[in-house]
Design a protein around this motif. Structure first.
Motif, PDB file in Angstrom:
ATOM      1  N   PHE A   1       0.836  -1.202   0.000  1.00  0.00           N
ATOM      2  CA  PHE A   1       0.000   0.000   0.000  1.00  0.00           C
ATOM      3  C   PHE A   1       0.865   1.245   0.000  1.00  0.00           C
ATOM      4  CE2 PHE A   1       0.613  -0.696   4.585  1.00  0.00           C
ATOM      5  CZ  PHE A   1       0.906   0.588   5.043  1.00  0.00           C
ATOM      6  N   ARG A   2       0.237   2.378  -0.290  1.00  0.00           N
ATOM      7  CA  ARG A   2       0.935   3.660  -0.349  1.00  0.00           C
ATOM      8  C   ARG A   2       0.156   4.730   0.401  1.00  0.00           C
ATOM      9  NH1 ARG A   2       1.699   0.753  -4.575  1.00  0.00           N
ATOM     10  NH2 ARG A   2      -0.368   1.189  -5.402  1.00  0.00           N
ATOM     11  N   ALA A   3       0.891   5.674   0.960  1.00  0.00           N
ATOM     12  CA  ALA A   3       0.290   6.797   1.686  1.00  0.00           C
ATOM     13  C   ALA A   3       0.797   8.104   1.088  1.00  0.00           C
ATOM     14  CB  ALA A   3       0.666   6.733   3.167  1.00  0.00           C
ATOM     15  N   ALA A   4      -0.128   9.001   0.788  1.00  0.00           N
ATOM     16  CA  ALA A   4       0.235  10.320   0.262  1.00  0.00           C
ATOM     17  C   ALA A   4       0.405  11.284   1.431  1.00  0.00           C
ATOM     18  CB  ALA A   4      -0.852  10.825  -0.687  1.00  0.00           C
ATOM     19  N   VAL A   5       1.569  11.915   1.504  1.00  0.00           N
ATOM     20  CA  VAL A   5       1.905  12.817   2.612  1.00  0.00           C
ATOM     21  C   VAL A   5       1.947  14.253   2.099  1.00  0.00           C
ATOM     22  CG1 VAL A   5       3.618  13.373   4.386  1.00  0.00           C
ATOM     23  CG2 VAL A   5       3.254  10.985   3.698  1.00  0.00           C
ATOM     24  N   LYS A   6       1.249  15.142   2.788  1.00  0.00           N
ATOM     25  CA  LYS A   6       1.182  16.527   2.331  1.00  0.00           C
ATOM     26  C   LYS A   6       2.472  17.287   2.660  1.00  0.00           C
ATOM     27  CE  LYS A   6      -0.885  18.691   6.464  1.00  0.00           C
ATOM     28  NZ  LYS A   6      -2.050  19.452   6.964  1.00  0.00           N
ATOM     29  N   PRO A   7       2.701  18.428   2.002  1.00  0.00           N
ATOM     30  CA  PRO A   7       3.864  19.258   2.347  1.00  0.00           C
ATOM     31  C   PRO A   7       3.723  19.782   3.773  1.00  0.00           C
ATOM     32  CG  PRO A   7       2.904  19.926   0.243  1.00  0.00           C
ATOM     33  CD  PRO A   7       1.931  18.993   0.888  1.00  0.00           C
ATOM     34  N   THR A   8       4.831  20.021   4.429  1.00  0.00           N
ATOM     35  CA  THR A   8       4.806  20.601   5.771  1.00  0.00           C
ATOM     36  C   THR A   8       4.060  21.933   5.735  1.00  0.00           C
ATOM     37  OG1 THR A   8       7.049  19.709   5.987  1.00  0.00           O
ATOM     38  CG2 THR A   8       6.242  21.141   7.762  1.00  0.00           C
ATOM     39  N   PRO A   9       3.000  22.106   6.538  1.00  0.00           N
ATOM     40  CA  PRO A   9       2.248  23.358   6.491  1.00  0.00           C
ATOM     41  C   PRO A   9       2.972  24.543   7.124  1.00  0.00           C
ATOM     42  CG  PRO A   9       1.337  21.901   8.161  1.00  0.00           C
ATOM     43  CD  PRO A   9       2.368  21.112   7.414  1.00  0.00           C
ATOM     44  N   SER A  10       3.880  24.277   8.079  1.00  0.00           N
ATOM     45  CA  SER A  10       4.630  25.369   8.719  1.00  0.00           C
ATOM     46  C   SER A  10       5.798  25.778   7.837  1.00  0.00           C
ATOM     47  CB  SER A  10       5.151  24.933  10.091  1.00  0.00           C
ATOM     48  OG  SER A  10       4.099  24.727  10.993  1.00  0.00           O
ATOM     49  N   ILE A  11       5.661  26.908   7.149  1.00  0.00           N
ATOM     50  CA  ILE A  11       6.721  27.400   6.263  1.00  0.00           C
ATOM     51  C   ILE A  11       7.012  28.860   6.565  1.00  0.00           C
ATOM     52  CG2 ILE A  11       6.254  25.766   4.398  1.00  0.00           C
ATOM     53  CD1 ILE A  11       4.615  27.916   2.997  1.00  0.00           C
ATOM     54  N   ALA A  12       8.247  29.259   6.300  1.00  0.00           N
ATOM     55  CA  ALA A  12       8.644  30.641   6.555  1.00  0.00           C
ATOM     56  C   ALA A  12       8.157  31.591   5.468  1.00  0.00           C
ATOM     57  CB  ALA A  12      10.168  30.718   6.669  1.00  0.00           C
ATOM     58  N   LYS A  13       7.725  31.028   4.351  1.00  0.00           N
ATOM     59  CA  LYS A  13       7.198  31.841   3.258  1.00  0.00           C
ATOM     60  C   LYS A  13       5.925  32.541   3.715  1.00  0.00           C
ATOM     61  CE  LYS A  13       6.873  31.427  -1.734  1.00  0.00           C
ATOM     62  NZ  LYS A  13       7.054  30.483  -2.859  1.00  0.00           N
ATOM     63  N   THR A  14       5.762  33.800   3.353  1.00  0.00           N
ATOM     64  CA  THR A  14       4.604  34.579   3.782  1.00  0.00           C
ATOM     65  C   THR A  14       3.309  34.012   3.203  1.00  0.00           C
ATOM     66  OG1 THR A  14       5.947  36.578   3.937  1.00  0.00           O
ATOM     67  CG2 THR A  14       3.563  36.867   3.832  1.00  0.00           C
TER      68      THR A  14
ATOM     69  N   LYS B   1      -8.397  35.107  15.375  1.00  0.00           N
ATOM     70  CA  LYS B   1      -9.668  34.889  16.058  1.00  0.00           C
ATOM     71  C   LYS B   1     -10.619  36.071  15.916  1.00  0.00           C
ATOM     72  CE  LYS B   1      -8.396  31.612  19.707  1.00  0.00           C
ATOM     73  NZ  LYS B   1      -8.355  31.376  21.171  1.00  0.00           N
ATOM     74  N   ASP B   2     -10.055  37.266  15.797  1.00  0.00           N
ATOM     75  CA  ASP B   2     -10.881  38.463  15.688  1.00  0.00           C
ATOM     76  C   ASP B   2     -11.408  38.692  14.281  1.00  0.00           C
ATOM     77  OD1 ASP B   2      -8.562  39.148  14.389  1.00  0.00           O
ATOM     78  OD2 ASP B   2      -8.027  40.788  15.749  1.00  0.00           O
ATOM     79  N   GLY B   3     -11.033  37.770  13.361  1.00  0.00           N
ATOM     80  CA  GLY B   3     -11.511  37.881  11.992  1.00  0.00           C
ATOM     81  C   GLY B   3     -10.655  38.741  11.097  1.00  0.00           C
ATOM     82  N   GLU B   4      -9.649  39.375  11.663  1.00  0.00           N
ATOM     83  CA  GLU B   4      -8.805  40.255  10.861  1.00  0.00           C
ATOM     84  C   GLU B   4      -7.822  39.436  10.029  1.00  0.00           C
ATOM     85  OE1 GLU B   4      -5.498  43.851  11.470  1.00  0.00           O
ATOM     86  OE2 GLU B   4      -6.667  43.102  13.178  1.00  0.00           O
ATOM     87  N   GLU B   5      -7.738  39.746   8.737  1.00  0.00           N
ATOM     88  CA  GLU B   5      -6.822  39.059   7.846  1.00  0.00           C
ATOM     89  C   GLU B   5      -5.411  39.618   8.022  1.00  0.00           C
ATOM     90  OE1 GLU B   5      -8.071  38.862   3.805  1.00  0.00           O
ATOM     91  OE2 GLU B   5     -10.078  38.131   4.302  1.00  0.00           O
ATOM     92  N   ILE B   6      -4.427  38.720   8.025  1.00  0.00           N
ATOM     93  CA  ILE B   6      -3.032  39.142   8.214  1.00  0.00           C
ATOM     94  C   ILE B   6      -2.106  38.335   7.304  1.00  0.00           C
ATOM     95  CG2 ILE B   6      -3.428  39.743  10.635  1.00  0.00           C
ATOM     96  CD1 ILE B   6      -1.919  37.153  11.354  1.00  0.00           C
ATOM     97  N   GLU B   7      -0.883  38.794   7.179  1.00  0.00           N
ATOM     98  CA  GLU B   7       0.156  38.064   6.466  1.00  0.00           C
ATOM     99  C   GLU B   7       1.037  37.381   7.518  1.00  0.00           C
ATOM    100  OE1 GLU B   7       0.537  37.928   2.916  1.00  0.00           O
ATOM    101  OE2 GLU B   7      -1.527  38.617   3.239  1.00  0.00           O
TER     102      GLU B   7
END
Length: 365
Positions: free
Chosen positions: A293-306, A312-318
């Protein structure tokens, strides 16, 4: 929180958080008399610990396991096996900036939505560090399988879209490169690509393949306890895994019955299949062929790229995620996939002891 246990007879429960005092596992249902040492369990954990190369997180953890119960003088006693790994190098302050922010690709929002509270220090239970308990338990399960002549080989089949060439497959090469790839040339290509992605502050995903050999026909129960269904649940329970396929998997959808069917023949006093498109499972039951069998692994979500996100307050940020993170998850996840496969197969084997009266009688003869 429910959902931290898996298995019916060989049952494991993991506990702990990435920035808590430690993480561990309780293994219940392991037969007494299995020979296993702390060193053997540590060997498994060494394959997933951080800091193995520049392609894994630089977090400095030895991940030294301590056995608290269930093993005496090198053998399992039949009682619950409890194991712990203490955290030594957590840096919680690295996460203070995101305590009120929902990181893209993480479980921050879903944990808040479900529980109304979350451990923002590295993700708590949703961190990949939770897999420490799985790997410690997997070492025990693998030793059990080894006693029965069952072996498991797991490796990176693809990283960043770069796949191994089956013609160049060398099993011994798996442990010779930092990516656990059985193809030296593919590993070199991955290294070049990984270096480029790291410079661009990005990450990459991949595919892990697992092969279980020596498994006899008859393991797994029809309908809701199928071997492949239980494997799928176990593998998909790994946080970074987003896909599962067995045998030909999704390729079967574009195949034909005359091609996809595995023909039987009689050889050396037993039935065998001439091909293995099924991946070793038919009707949810092992058929005696290698389980693949095979498992598909996603890219690491924690990246330094912006990245764009919201708080929580709904404000969008970079957001540019700080801290120590793996540029790719695949290398350290190889042993996690192997461990979950071992745990699932071991449980299926123990459940199979009650499949027929002949099996039950053998135990009491």
């Amino acid at each position: 929180m429910a959902g931290s246990s898996i298995g019916t007879i060989f049952r494991i429960t993991t506990w702990g958080e990435t920035h808590g005092e430690g993480l561990g596992v309780v293994v219940d249902g392991c037969p007494a008399g299995l020979s296993i040492t702390q060193e053997e369990i540590q060997q498994f954990l060494n394959r997933r610990k951080p800091g193995q190369s520049k392609y894994t997180t630089p977090r400095k953890e030895d991940d030294q396991v301590e056995i608290l119960s269930g093993i005496f003088e090198g053998k399992t006693t039949g009682t619950p096996i409890s194991m712990v790994v203490y955290n030594r190098n957590q840096k919680s302050k690295d996460y203070s900036q995101i305590k009120d922010i929902y990181r893209p690709g993480h479980a921050d929002y879903t944990y808040d939505a479900k529980y109304g509270i979350r451990d923002y220090r590295g993700g708590g239970r949703s961190s990949g560090r939770e897999t420490i308990g799985r790997v410690a338990a997997g070492a025990v399960a693998s030793k059990l399988l080894e006693e029965l002549g069952i072996t498991i080989s797991t490796y990176a089949r693809e990283i960043g879209g770069i796949s191994i060439d089956i013609e160049r497959f060398q099993k011994e090469e798996i442990f010779r490169n930092p990516f656990y790839m059985p193809d030296k040339e593919a590993a070199v290509q991955v290294q070049e690509y990984a270096d480029r992605m790291m410079k661009e502050k990005d990450s990459m995903g991949g595919v892990i393949e697992c092969v279980v050999e020596g498994l006899r026909p008859g393991i797994g129960d029809p309908v809701f306890e199928k071997l492949d269904a239980n494997l799928a649940k176990a593998i998909l329970s790994i946080g970074a895994v987003k896909g599962f396929e067995i045998g030909d998997g999704f390729a079967a959808a574009s195949s034909n019955g005359s091609v996809n069917n595995d023909a039987y023949c009689w050889q050396d006093g037993r039935f065998i299949k001439k091909t293995n498109h099924s991946g070793g499972v038919l009707g949810g039951i092992s058929d005696g062929s290698p389980l693949v069998f095979r498992a598909a692994v996603k890219p690491t979500p924690s990246i330094a790229k912006t990245q764009s996100t919201a708080g929580k307050d709904g404000e969008e940020i970079e957001l540019s995620v700080k801290g120590r993170h793996d540029p790719m998850i695949v290398p350290r996840a190889v042993v996690v996939v192997e461990s979950m496969a071992a745990i699932t197969v071991a449980d299926g084997l123990l459940m199979n002891m009650s499949a027929s009266m002949d099996s039950v009688k053998k135990i009491y003869e």
